[in-house]
Design a protein around this motif. Sequence first.
Motif, short mmCIF file in Angstrom:
data_model
loop_
_atom_site.label_atom_id
_atom_site.label_comp_id
_atom_site.label_asym_id
_atom_site.label_seq_id
_atom_site.Cartn_x
_atom_site.Cartn_y
_atom_site.Cartn_z
N GLY A 256 110.97 123.82 -31.66
CA GLY A 256 112.16 123.33 -31.64
C GLY A 256 112.07 121.79 -31.05
N GLN A 257 110.82 121.35 -30.91
CA GLN A 257 110.53 119.83 -30.35
C GLN A 257 110.47 118.89 -31.49
OE1 GLN A 257 106.61 119.98 -28.13
NE2 GLN A 257 107.60 121.02 -26.52
N GLN A 258 111.04 117.80 -31.37
CA GLN A 258 111.20 116.85 -32.35
C GLN A 258 109.91 115.95 -32.20
OE1 GLN A 258 113.47 116.95 -34.56
NE2 GLN A 258 113.88 115.06 -35.44
N LEU A 259 109.35 115.50 -33.27
CA LEU A 259 108.04 114.84 -33.30
C LEU A 259 108.16 113.58 -34.30
CD1 LEU A 259 105.18 117.40 -33.54
CD2 LEU A 259 106.11 116.35 -31.59
N THR A 260 107.58 112.46 -33.99
CA THR A 260 107.62 111.47 -34.80
C THR A 260 106.53 111.57 -35.74
OG1 THR A 260 106.07 110.32 -33.26
CG2 THR A 260 108.60 109.65 -33.25
N MET A 261 106.67 111.50 -36.85
CA MET A 261 105.72 111.92 -37.97
C MET A 261 104.63 110.57 -38.11
SD MET A 261 105.89 114.67 -38.77
CE MET A 261 104.34 114.33 -40.26
N PRO A 262 103.28 110.61 -37.93
CA PRO A 262 102.46 109.56 -38.01
C PRO A 262 102.14 109.18 -39.20
CG PRO A 262 101.17 111.48 -37.44
CD PRO A 262 102.73 111.96 -37.54
N GLY A 263 101.73 107.96 -39.53
CA GLY A 263 101.21 107.43 -40.53
C GLY A 263 99.54 107.41 -40.38
N PRO A 264 98.91 106.87 -41.40
CA PRO A 264 97.69 106.85 -41.20
C PRO A 264 97.02 106.15 -40.06
CG PRO A 264 98.29 106.31 -43.48
CD PRO A 264 99.46 106.38 -42.59
N GLY A 265 96.31 106.73 -38.97
CA GLY A 265 95.84 106.02 -38.00
C GLY A 265 96.85 105.86 -36.70
N VAL A 266 98.08 106.53 -36.85
CA VAL A 266 99.21 106.31 -35.97
C VAL A 266 99.08 107.82 -35.14
CG1 VAL A 266 101.67 106.15 -35.50
CG2 VAL A 266 100.45 104.78 -37.38
N ALA A 267 99.44 107.59 -33.91
CA ALA A 267 99.29 108.43 -33.01
C ALA A 267 100.67 109.43 -33.21
CB ALA A 267 99.44 108.04 -31.39
N ARG A 268 100.03 110.65 -32.80
CA ARG A 268 101.13 111.86 -32.99
C ARG A 268 101.73 111.94 -31.74
NH1 ARG A 268 102.59 115.86 -36.50
NH2 ARG A 268 100.47 115.54 -37.51
N VAL A 269 103.01 111.78 -31.28
CA VAL A 269 103.78 111.78 -30.26
C VAL A 269 104.60 113.27 -30.15
CG1 VAL A 269 105.71 110.68 -28.83
CG2 VAL A 269 103.91 109.28 -30.10
N ARG A 270 104.34 113.82 -29.13
CA ARG A 270 105.08 114.93 -28.82
C ARG A 270 105.79 114.94 -27.47
NH1 ARG A 270 102.64 118.72 -25.25
NH2 ARG A 270 100.22 118.15 -25.16
N ARG A 271 106.67 115.84 -27.14
CA ARG A 271 107.40 115.94 -26.02
C ARG A 271 106.30 116.74 -25.06
NH1 ARG A 271 113.53 117.82 -25.35
NH2 ARG A 271 113.10 117.35 -23.38
N ALA A 272 106.30 116.47 -23.83
CA ALA A 272 105.52 117.00 -23.05
C ALA A 272 105.96 118.79 -22.59
CB ALA A 272 105.63 116.43 -21.53
N ALA A 273 105.08 119.42 -22.43
CA ALA A 273 105.33 120.81 -21.83
C ALA A 273 104.68 121.08 -20.63
CB ALA A 273 104.74 121.92 -22.94
N ALA A 274 105.08 122.38 -20.12
CA ALA A 274 104.75 122.77 -18.56
C ALA A 274 103.22 122.58 -18.49
CB ALA A 274 105.39 123.91 -17.98
N ALA A 275 102.50 122.93 -19.46
CA ALA A 275 100.91 122.72 -19.42
C ALA A 275 100.49 121.60 -19.25
CB ALA A 275 100.46 123.64 -20.65
N ASP A 276 101.35 120.50 -19.37
CA ASP A 276 100.68 119.07 -19.53
C ASP A 276 100.89 118.33 -17.94
OD1 ASP A 276 100.25 118.81 -22.29
OD2 ASP A 276 102.41 118.74 -22.64
N VAL A 277 101.55 119.11 -17.12
CA VAL A 277 101.71 118.54 -15.88
C VAL A 277 100.61 117.97 -15.14
CG1 VAL A 277 102.78 118.76 -13.61
CG2 VAL A 277 104.03 119.53 -15.53
N PRO A 278 99.66 118.67 -15.05
CA PRO A 278 98.41 118.16 -14.42
C PRO A 278 97.90 117.03 -15.07
CG PRO A 278 98.12 120.62 -14.61
CD PRO A 278 99.23 120.17 -15.52
N GLU A 279 97.89 116.78 -16.35
CA GLU A 279 97.42 115.70 -16.98
C GLU A 279 98.37 114.52 -16.78
OE1 GLU A 279 94.55 114.70 -19.42
OE2 GLU A 279 94.01 115.62 -17.75
N LEU A 280 99.47 114.76 -16.86
CA LEU A 280 100.65 113.62 -16.57
C LEU A 280 100.42 113.12 -15.11
CD1 LEU A 280 103.60 115.64 -18.24
CD2 LEU A 280 102.74 113.60 -18.89
N VAL A 281 100.07 113.78 -14.25
CA VAL A 281 99.82 113.32 -12.84
C VAL A 281 98.66 112.73 -12.84
CG1 VAL A 281 99.34 114.14 -10.52
CG2 VAL A 281 101.21 115.29 -11.71
N ARG A 282 97.53 113.09 -13.55
CA ARG A 282 96.41 112.42 -13.56
C ARG A 282 96.57 110.88 -14.34
NH1 ARG A 282 92.77 110.78 -17.47
NH2 ARG A 282 93.63 111.99 -18.98
#
Length: 174
Positions: A6-32
């Motif tokens: 159910g997450q909404q993503l921006t569709m990347p073109g060639p060489g463009v970053a794929r952006v997604r909503r953060a999830a609970a598993a991302d919290v340690p990396e977000l803190v970093r």
Amino acid sequence: MNQPNGQQLTMPGPGVARVRRAAAADVPELVRLRSLLFETRDEEYFNPASVEDDWRRNLAAVLKEQLTADAARILVVDGVHGLAACGIGTVEQWFPGPHSVTGRVGHVIGVVTDPAYRRRGHSRAIMRALLDWFDTRGASRVDLYASAQGEPLYRNLGFVDHPDPALYWRPAHR
């Protein structure tokens, strides 16, 4: 694009970053990544000598709480090992006026890219996704504080000098 979760993503073109909503598993990396914002700042305001690592625990708790909040959007770009970049946006309901018809004000709360992933468009992709989100939330304006490194990107995206002088107050015990 809707994903199975159910997450909404921006569709990347060639060489463009794929952006997604953060999830609970991302919290340690977000803190970093958020910690990187303060490592290069040597001003007392950003790194008070009296502060322990409590702020990181507090940050993790708030991130977990805000992951699915209606008034917050936490976006990330994946790297090979961990997150390459993140950005946080919030929308507050203020009182409407002629300069802010909806009274909704967006805030960008730090966009940061891991040094190993810089200059690849990750911050720009996150900012575009945040600006789209602010638009869907009816924000009359979006505020941010720019670092010297980030200012050219933000100006390129249409940000201008704020008409109001910025002041702040802080209780003595914090």
